[in-house]
Design a protein around this motif. Structure first.
Motif: not given
Length: 753
Positions: A726-738, A741-752
């Motif tokens: 699951x690829x992180x969004x990377x550097x937060x683009x201009x016009x966004x908070x932060x 800076x490096x974006x956060x990626x949150x993941x909670x559950x992987x199911x099959x």
């Protein structure tokens, strides 16, 4: 002050005492139990030479639970109720050392300073409070001193404001548990809370906002109610500082720079890189408009610091330094010229230039600066101390460079995090920091050798107040976690004996009840965790009380006193709802905890991660992604893993080849907190965990369309190993908070399936 010996004369009889359990927090370094007991008298005789302020504090604290009468006497060396002056001079190295000896007839306190004497009184007060009913204190001798010089608590009064009386109460709580530093967060985007006489608009315009954000951040809701003006006058500041000094607590003010400056820019927009207009922020989060590093900005900040330094005698002035987006600096001709003129590498170098220039000014005034660990960006100012919050890395880096550091990692020391099951707790910022986790923290990082460890000044917990609107809630969030922090800071915590500590905490609840403090009772609630079990999972329940009182159901109904008695972890082999609660004598004594499970072929299987999650959002580690729990998108509690600037690359070992046709995972978007949806995702399969074949790929548009709830049809597959990237969004683009800076990626559950 010279060393002193305090003797209380008791006017009562005595008998031998056999109890050895002491419910003291923090636990003393050394305790020797003696024979006999001290019978608490109706009248305590105090020598007239005792340190006045500390003794008056002692009398006031005890006057509520114990209606003592006091007699004061002077006298010479042979009087048993006198203070015997010591000959040795003050010892700065032992300023917080004390000894306390209780015999059947007398109580002796010996210390080198008033500060040590005051700390001894806190121990004595707890002993009196513990034994106020039976009137018998065990004879003992305590030799005690703290491990860490900085034992701190922080309070944010910018997001929500608290009165002078409430701040004083907060300081009293710190004193009760031998903390010695109060970090007062006075300026931020959402409000400027300190009067600066040279710049009256700071409080005229910057101390109020048109409304406030309410509810979960993702809801983007506002109350529509003007907030403020709220600020402290300089006379009120002096009053609070004096109050803290009387309790031997240092107040460290924080004036945020170069970021978190919107409230100041609303008053003086000429200090920004753009023209504005600006207003104090109504949302929580981080904003692009920051102080512009031009001469008039530095003149402004120096003038502000002049007044701050006059108000606060603290050796350290906190200058923030965290979460400073570089968007405006990148677009600012003056900033770019400054980078070229000073041969700076980039905007991070410009931040270092900013901090170093401020440090030189503060040093000229005889003070030192301390800042959040982002002040390391571009190079640390020569004499600066670091407050390490994003993890322990900043503290390690500072200590290795022979700079002092205060450890306050969010994963252990952020008291705005949930302290119990998020479903049974008030809305919080996120994270999961229960009492036992606070207690388990060791402020000395393993990466440091003995010499480097000397640069760890101590430990601090922080209370940010985005979701804390009143002082009642402040109390709830710091108690009882303050007790755990105090023992960590004192250096006597022992995670192996957590249960013994928990019993002492419960004993302290009686004191909090009498003080009418609204403490959290989360430790009474059911504590639960998912554990591996027979190639699947089981649900393990526990309580601080008798575990035989736990009742649970599996059909979604609320448990009663007649529900199933918990004995062993409950196997979970299919999707279901587990509800649990604690009962005593047939009566419900806890909140009812609910946990829904969504079981798939991945649930409970072995999982490895190529990149580890951030310390702040790592509860449960990789297993969290296969524990059968779907996270609540409004609660960043214990069910989510957070990765800043990193991809999630997870490999699941199914144990044997299995057929499946669907892979799902859940991610999150909360741009105000720098959390962005994934850029892409790929699914791979393998039979040997070496050679993988990609079977599915999706891009950003599909992820956005699914709003983070991703279900991938992968066709008919049969494999033993499944890898999900699951690829992180990377550097937060201009016009966004932060931005930048490096974006956060949150993941909670992987199911099959």
């Amino acid at each position: 002050m010279k060393r002193c010996l305090l003797t209380f004369l008791i006017l009562a009889s005595h008998m031998f005492f056999t109890q050895s359990t002491l419910n003291l927090i923090p636990k003393p370094q050394k305790v020797e139990m003696l024979k006999g007991e001290f019978i608490i008298p109706e009248t305590l005789v105090l020598n007239s030479d005792l340190p006045k302020e500390e003794t008056e504090y002692f009398k006031k604290r005890l006057n509520a639970p114990l209606k003592f009468k006091y007699a004061q006497k002077g006298g010479g060396i042979h009087l048993t109720n006198s203070i015997i002056p010591s000959l040795p001079k003050d010892d700065e190295q032992k300023k917080e050392n004390y000894s306390l000896e209780i015999s059947p007839k007398q109580i002796h306190i010996q210390s080198y300073t008033k500060q040590g004497y005051f700390l001894a009184l806190q121990t004595l007060i707890q002993l009196f409070e513990e034994h106020q009913n039976d009137k018998k204190i065990p004879a003992l001798k305590i030799e005690d001193q703290p491990k860490f010089a900085w034992r701190g608590m922080h309070l944010d009064v910018c997001r929500h404001f608290f009165t002078v009386d409430e701040v004083k109460q907060y300081i009293d709580y710190l004193a009760m548990y031998k903390m010695n530093t109060f970090h007062w967060h006075l300026t931020d985007d959402q409000g400027w809370r300190i009067e600066i006489k040279k710049y009256p608009k700071l409080t005229q315009l910057g101390s109020k906002r048109k409304e406030s954000m309410i509810g979960a951040y993702v809801d983007n809701q506002f109350d529509g109610k003007p907030y403020g003006p709220y600020f402290y006058t300089q006379e009120q500041i002096k009053d609070v500082v004096k109050y803290a000094q009387e309790r031997h607590i240092t107040v460290v003010p924080e004036i945020e720079m170069p970021g978190h400056a919107l409230a100041a820019l609303a008053a003086y927009p000429e200090l920004a890189c753009t023209k504005g207009p600006f207003e104090p922020a109504t949302k929580w989060g981080v904003f692009d408009d920051v102080f512009c590093p031009k001469d008039e900005t530095f003149t402004f900040l120096e003038n502000v610091l002049d007044e701050v330094i006059q108000l606060f005698p603290s050796p350290y002035i906190h200058i923030g330094g965290d979460e400073c987006p570089k968007t405006r600096w990148k677009e600012c001709a003056h900033c770019q010229e400054l980078i070229r003129k000073n041969n700076l590498k980039d905007e991070h170098g410009l931040q270092s230039y900013f901090i170093q220039r401020i440090e030189k000014y503060v040093n000229k005034k005889g003070r030192k600066i301390i800042g959040w660990d982002e002040i390391l960006e571009g190079g640390l100012a020569p004499n600066a101390a670091v407050m390490s919050w994003t993890g322990i890395k900043g503290g390690v880096e500072a200590a290795k460079a022979k700079h002092f550091a205060v450890m306050t990692p969010g994963s252990y020391c952020y008291f705005d995090h949930y302290q119990g099951d998020p479903q049974t707790e008030p809305n919080a910022f996120g994270g999961y920091t229960p009492l036992d986790k606070v207690y388990s923290y060791n402020p000395i990082p393993e990466e440091l050798n003995a010499e480097q460890a000397k640069y760890i000044l101590g430990v601090q917990a922080n209370l940010w107040t985005e979701y804390i609107t009143d002082f009642n809630h402040v109390q709830y969030m710091i108690f009882p976690r303050l007790m755990a922090l105090s023992e960590v800071a004192w250096g006597t915590s022992d995670p192996k004996n957590y249960k013994e500590f928990e019993n002492r905490v419960i004993s302290q609840f009686k004191v909090l009840d009498k003080m009418k403090i609204n403490y959290a009772r989360s430790i009474y609630n059911i504590s639960a965790k998912v554990i591996p079990h027979n190639n699947g999972i089981a649900y393990e329940l526990s309580t601080s009380q008798d575990p035989k009182g736990i009742r649970y159901t599996l059909d979604g109904t609320d448990p009663t006193a007649n529900s199933s008695v918990y004995q062993n972890p409950v196997p979970v082999s299919k999707s279901l709802m587990v509800k649990s609660a604690y009962f005593e004598n047939g009566q419900l004594k806890s909140a009812i905890s609910s946990q829904e499970f969504s079981v798939s072929k991945a649930t409970g299987k072995s999982i490895t991660l190529e990149h580890q999650p951030s310390e702040n959002y790592s509860f449960g580690g990789a297993f969290t992604l296969v524990d059968g729990i779907i996270g609540n998108q409004k609660q960043l509690g214990k069910t989510w893993l957070g990765f800043q600037g990193k991809d999630v690359v997870a490999t699941i070992d199914l144990g044997q080849k299995m057929s499946f046709s669907e892979v799902y995972f859940n991610t999150l978007e909360n741009k105000g907190s720098w959390i962005h949806l994934a850029k892409s995702a790929q699914v791979f399969v393998s039979d040997d965990n070496k050679s993988f074949k990609m079977i599915k790929e999706i891009g950003k548009e599909e992820i956005q369309k699914a709003k983070g709830r991703i279900k991938l049809n992968v066709g008919n597959q049969n494999a033993k190993y499944i890898k999900i990237k699951i690829e992180n969004a990377g550097i937060i683009p201009a016009g966004n908070p932060g931005a930048d800076s490096k974006a956060w990626l949150f993941v909670d559950e992987i199911g099959i399936k």
